[in-house]
Design a protein around this motif. Structure first.
Motif, PDB file in Angstrom:
ATOM      1  N   ARG A 125       2.817  17.663  15.078  1.00 57.43           N
ATOM      2  CA  ARG A 125       3.470  17.812  13.713  1.00 57.43           C
ATOM      3  C   ARG A 125       4.277  16.484  13.282  1.00 57.43           C
ATOM      4  NH1 ARG A 125       7.607  23.136  14.294  1.00 57.43           N
ATOM      5  NH2 ARG A 125       6.090  24.526  13.892  1.00 57.43           N
ATOM      6  N   ALA A 126       4.697  15.801  14.208  1.00 61.14           N
ATOM      7  CA  ALA A 126       5.653  14.597  13.808  1.00 61.14           C
ATOM      8  C   ALA A 126       4.555  13.444  13.252  1.00 61.14           C
ATOM      9  CB  ALA A 126       6.181  14.093  14.992  1.00 61.14           C
ATOM     10  N   LEU A 127       3.493  13.430  13.986  1.00 63.87           N
ATOM     11  CA  LEU A 127       2.398  12.215  13.301  1.00 63.87           C
ATOM     12  C   LEU A 127       2.003  12.783  12.232  1.00 63.87           C
ATOM     13  CD1 LEU A 127       0.631  11.588  17.093  1.00 63.87           C
ATOM     14  CD2 LEU A 127       2.181  10.013  15.615  1.00 63.87           C
ATOM     15  N   MET A 128       1.597  14.021  11.982  1.00 64.82           N
ATOM     16  CA  MET A 128       0.904  14.335  10.523  1.00 64.82           C
ATOM     17  C   MET A 128       2.080  14.204   9.282  1.00 64.82           C
ATOM     18  SD  MET A 128      -2.087  14.870  11.226  1.00 64.82           S
ATOM     19  CE  MET A 128      -2.579  15.726   9.798  1.00 64.82           C
ATOM     20  N   VAL A 129       3.252  14.564   9.741  1.00 66.91           N
ATOM     21  CA  VAL A 129       4.423  14.540   8.655  1.00 66.91           C
ATOM     22  C   VAL A 129       4.495  12.768   8.372  1.00 66.91           C
ATOM     23  CG1 VAL A 129       6.714  14.751   8.314  1.00 66.91           C
ATOM     24  CG2 VAL A 129       5.268  16.693   9.155  1.00 66.91           C
ATOM     25  N   ILE A 130       4.664  12.145   9.735  1.00 68.95           N
ATOM     26  CA  ILE A 130       4.769  10.871   9.302  1.00 68.95           C
ATOM     27  C   ILE A 130       3.427   9.947   8.605  1.00 68.95           C
ATOM     28  CG2 ILE A 130       5.035   8.326  10.360  1.00 68.95           C
ATOM     29  CD1 ILE A 130       6.704   9.901  12.836  1.00 68.95           C
ATOM     30  N   GLY A 131       2.517  10.555   9.158  1.00 67.94           N
ATOM     31  CA  GLY A 131       1.354   9.895   8.193  1.00 67.94           C
ATOM     32  C   GLY A 131       1.254  10.411   6.709  1.00 67.94           C
ATOM     33  N   ALA A 132       1.662  11.545   6.283  1.00 75.13           N
ATOM     34  CA  ALA A 132       1.498  12.088   5.044  1.00 75.13           C
ATOM     35  C   ALA A 132       2.845  11.349   4.259  1.00 75.13           C
ATOM     36  CB  ALA A 132       1.913  13.603   4.960  1.00 75.13           C
ATOM     37  N   MET A 133       3.861  11.070   4.796  1.00 71.87           N
ATOM     38  CA  MET A 133       4.884  10.240   4.163  1.00 71.87           C
ATOM     39  C   MET A 133       4.553   8.738   3.991  1.00 71.87           C
ATOM     40  SD  MET A 133       8.283  11.895   6.036  1.00 71.87           S
ATOM     41  CE  MET A 133       9.463  10.602   4.939  1.00 71.87           C
ATOM     42  N   LEU A 134       3.800   8.239   4.859  1.00 67.61           N
ATOM     43  CA  LEU A 134       3.297   6.803   4.823  1.00 67.61           C
ATOM     44  C   LEU A 134       2.126   6.645   3.681  1.00 67.61           C
ATOM     45  CD1 LEU A 134       3.616   4.078   6.074  1.00 67.61           C
ATOM     46  CD2 LEU A 134       1.918   4.750   7.924  1.00 67.61           C
ATOM     47  N   GLY A 135       1.552   7.840   3.726  1.00 70.86           N
ATOM     48  CA  GLY A 135       0.226   7.633   2.876  1.00 70.86           C
ATOM     49  C   GLY A 135       0.922   7.584   1.395  1.00 70.86           C
ATOM     50  N   LEU A 136       1.986   8.446   1.167  1.00 71.47           N
ATOM     51  CA  LEU A 136       2.775   8.410  -0.259  1.00 71.47           C
ATOM     52  C   LEU A 136       3.299   7.036  -0.452  1.00 71.47           C
ATOM     53  CD1 LEU A 136       4.000   9.771  -2.722  1.00 71.47           C
ATOM     54  CD2 LEU A 136       5.734  10.586  -1.401  1.00 71.47           C
ATOM     55  N   VAL A 137       3.845   6.446   0.582  1.00 71.36           N
ATOM     56  CA  VAL A 137       4.479   5.050   0.352  1.00 71.36           C
ATOM     57  C   VAL A 137       3.282   4.191   0.114  1.00 71.36           C
ATOM     58  CG1 VAL A 137       5.701   3.064   1.343  1.00 71.36           C
ATOM     59  CG2 VAL A 137       6.250   5.388   1.644  1.00 71.36           C
ATOM     60  N   ALA A 138       2.154   4.047   0.808  1.00 69.18           N
ATOM     61  CA  ALA A 138       0.919   3.343   0.522  1.00 69.18           C
ATOM     62  C   ALA A 138       0.373   3.661  -0.837  1.00 69.18           C
ATOM     63  CB  ALA A 138      -0.098   3.797   1.676  1.00 69.18           C
ATOM     64  N   LEU A 139       0.263   4.872  -1.258  1.00 64.28           N
ATOM     65  CA  LEU A 139      -0.106   5.120  -2.627  1.00 64.28           C
ATOM     66  C   LEU A 139       0.662   4.276  -3.719  1.00 64.28           C
ATOM     67  CD1 LEU A 139      -2.185   6.606  -4.566  1.00 64.28           C
ATOM     68  CD2 LEU A 139      -0.514   8.589  -4.546  1.00 64.28           C
ATOM     69  N   VAL A 172      -0.962  -5.141   1.081  1.00 63.12           N
ATOM     70  CA  VAL A 172       0.008  -4.186   1.788  1.00 63.12           C
ATOM     71  C   VAL A 172      -0.357  -2.793   1.870  1.00 63.12           C
ATOM     72  CG1 VAL A 172       2.425  -3.865   2.178  1.00 63.12           C
ATOM     73  CG2 VAL A 172       1.670  -6.216   1.862  1.00 63.12           C
ATOM     74  N   GLY A 173      -0.580  -2.387   0.547  1.00 68.96           N
ATOM     75  CA  GLY A 173      -0.859  -1.120   0.272  1.00 68.96           C
ATOM     76  C   GLY A 173      -2.192  -0.700   1.144  1.00 68.96           C
ATOM     77  N   GLY A 174      -2.977  -1.466   1.039  1.00 65.66           N
ATOM     78  CA  GLY A 174      -4.310  -1.023   1.862  1.00 65.66           C
ATOM     79  C   GLY A 174      -4.083  -0.989   3.428  1.00 65.66           C
ATOM     80  N   GLY A 175      -3.178  -1.899   3.860  1.00 59.51           N
ATOM     81  CA  GLY A 175      -2.803  -1.763   5.264  1.00 59.51           C
ATOM     82  C   GLY A 175      -2.220  -0.444   5.489  1.00 59.51           C
ATOM     83  N   LEU A 176      -1.183  -0.114   4.736  1.00 63.80           N
ATOM     84  CA  LEU A 176      -0.726   1.219   4.954  1.00 63.80           C
ATOM     85  C   LEU A 176      -1.707   2.165   5.136  1.00 63.80           C
ATOM     86  CD1 LEU A 176       2.747   0.639   2.709  1.00 63.80           C
ATOM     87  CD2 LEU A 176       2.325   0.339   5.406  1.00 63.80           C
ATOM     88  N   PHE A 177      -2.404   2.400   4.266  1.00 70.84           N
ATOM     89  CA  PHE A 177      -3.586   3.329   4.241  1.00 70.84           C
ATOM     90  C   PHE A 177      -4.274   3.462   5.753  1.00 70.84           C
ATOM     91  CE2 PHE A 177      -3.506   3.765  -0.642  1.00 70.84           C
ATOM     92  CZ  PHE A 177      -3.114   5.100  -0.330  1.00 70.84           C
ATOM     93  N   VAL A 178      -4.465   2.250   6.079  1.00 67.86           N
ATOM     94  CA  VAL A 178      -5.067   2.180   7.488  1.00 67.86           C
ATOM     95  C   VAL A 178      -4.276   2.821   8.379  1.00 67.86           C
ATOM     96  CG1 VAL A 178      -6.241   0.549   9.177  1.00 67.86           C
ATOM     97  CG2 VAL A 178      -6.775   0.155   6.650  1.00 67.86           C
ATOM     98  N   ALA A 179      -3.181   2.356   8.329  1.00 67.24           N
ATOM     99  CA  ALA A 179      -2.176   2.718   9.413  1.00 67.24           C
ATOM    100  C   ALA A 179      -2.057   4.316   9.262  1.00 67.24           C
ATOM    101  CB  ALA A 179      -0.656   2.067   9.325  1.00 67.24           C
ATOM    102  N   CYS A 180      -1.805   4.768   8.083  1.00 73.65           N
ATOM    103  CA  CYS A 180      -1.864   6.243   7.699  1.00 73.65           C
ATOM    104  C   CYS A 180      -2.929   6.877   8.502  1.00 73.65           C
ATOM    105  CB  CYS A 180      -1.797   6.501   6.339  1.00 73.65           C
ATOM    106  SG  CYS A 180      -1.650   8.220   5.994  1.00 73.65           S
ATOM    107  N   GLY A 181      -4.261   6.436   8.282  1.00 75.44           N
ATOM    108  CA  GLY A 181      -5.503   6.918   8.785  1.00 75.44           C
ATOM    109  C   GLY A 181      -5.284   7.060  10.323  1.00 75.44           C
ATOM    110  N   LEU A 182      -4.761   6.164  11.054  1.00 76.45           N
ATOM    111  CA  LEU A 182      -4.847   5.956  12.605  1.00 76.45           C
ATOM    112  C   LEU A 182      -3.762   7.112  13.043  1.00 76.45           C
ATOM    113  CD1 LEU A 182      -4.535   2.192  13.251  1.00 76.45           C
ATOM    114  CD2 LEU A 182      -6.434   3.820  13.578  1.00 76.45           C
ATOM    115  N   LEU A 183      -2.505   7.256  12.128  1.00 81.70           N
ATOM    116  CA  LEU A 183      -1.573   8.246  12.706  1.00 81.70           C
ATOM    117  C   LEU A 183      -2.246   9.752  12.483  1.00 81.70           C
ATOM    118  CD1 LEU A 183       1.647   7.070  10.716  1.00 81.70           C
ATOM    119  CD2 LEU A 183       1.032   7.175  13.355  1.00 81.70           C
TER     120      LEU A 183
END
Length: 221
Positions: free
Chosen positions: A81-95, A120-131
């Motif tokens: 739950r925590a990782l998927m929610v954080i990943g979704a929020m990080l994806g919004l920031v990356a977008l 930086v946005g591309g790096g955030l998307f990669v981090a979101c994918g890892l999460l």
């Protein structure tokens, strides 16, 4: 032009991956009933997800129940739950960051700063994918381990649900898209997004020679 097209492709893949991650987070099909040995009753199937459990009857009826207590959940469910929610929020920031630094937008003046923002946005998307990648892998490891564990009763064994495969696909899209965005920022030459060069028209040499000859002839006369 090529770097701009690569950036748009990366942004499109990342957007699809981010939307897929959001869908996967809400799906209840993370693990499903395994019909093996004595557990061959197919009248109903059990789906277990991060937020709810569902029972699907053979007639097509489905009943779902949301998890009552967060503290009573298993560690993998809480972490998922925590990782998927954080990943979704990080994806919004990356977008948002990628759109600001994209070559097809005018939010920031073209230059090194604009490329840095996009990177930086591309790096955030990669981090979101890892999460997003961690929870499906964790669930798959537990499901496979319990399936081949002889001490686990057949009625408690589960199989990997469709949400795990969708989660892996979403993570792959996020990481590939983010990598393409980062690669598109490593460009050379003119700093403008779509460089167009103009050159002044040149007069043909024959016309220039003819005009000079006529001018000399007039002076001679």
């Amino acid at each position: 032009m090529a770097s701009a097209a690569l950036q748009i492709l990366g942004l499109s893949l990342s957007l699809l991956g981010w939307l897929g991650a959001i869908v996967v987070t809400g799906l209840p099909m993370w693990q499903v009933s395994a019909f093996i040995e004595n557990n061959i009753v197919v009248a109903q199937s059990t789906w277990e997800g991060l937020w709810m459990n569902c029972v699907v009857q053979s007639t097509g009826q489905m009943q779902c129940k949301v998890h009552d207590s967060i503290l009573a959940l298993s560690p993998e469910t809480q972490a998922g739950r925590a990782l998927m929610v954080i990943g979704a929020m990080l994806g919004l920031v990356a977008l948002l960051v990628t759109v600001v630094g994209a070559q097809c937008t005018n939010c920031v003046r073209p230059g090194k700063a604009k490329d840095l923002i996009a990177a930086v946005g591309g790096g955030l998307f990669v981090a979101c994918g890892l999460l997003v990648l961690i929870p499906p892998c964790w669930y798959a490891n537990i499901v496979i381990g319990n399936f081949y564990d002889p001490t686990v009763p057949s009625s408690h064994k589960r199989e990997m649900g469709a949400a795990l495969y969708l989660g892996w696909a979403a993570a792959a899209l996020l990481m590939v898209g983010g990598s393409l965005i980062c690669c598109s920022c490593a460009r050379k030459g003119d700093p403008s997004a779509f460089p167009v060069k103009y050159s002044a028209p040149r007069r043909p040499a024959t016309n220039a020679a003819t005009s000079n000859g006529e001018y000399d002839k007039k002076n001679y006369v």
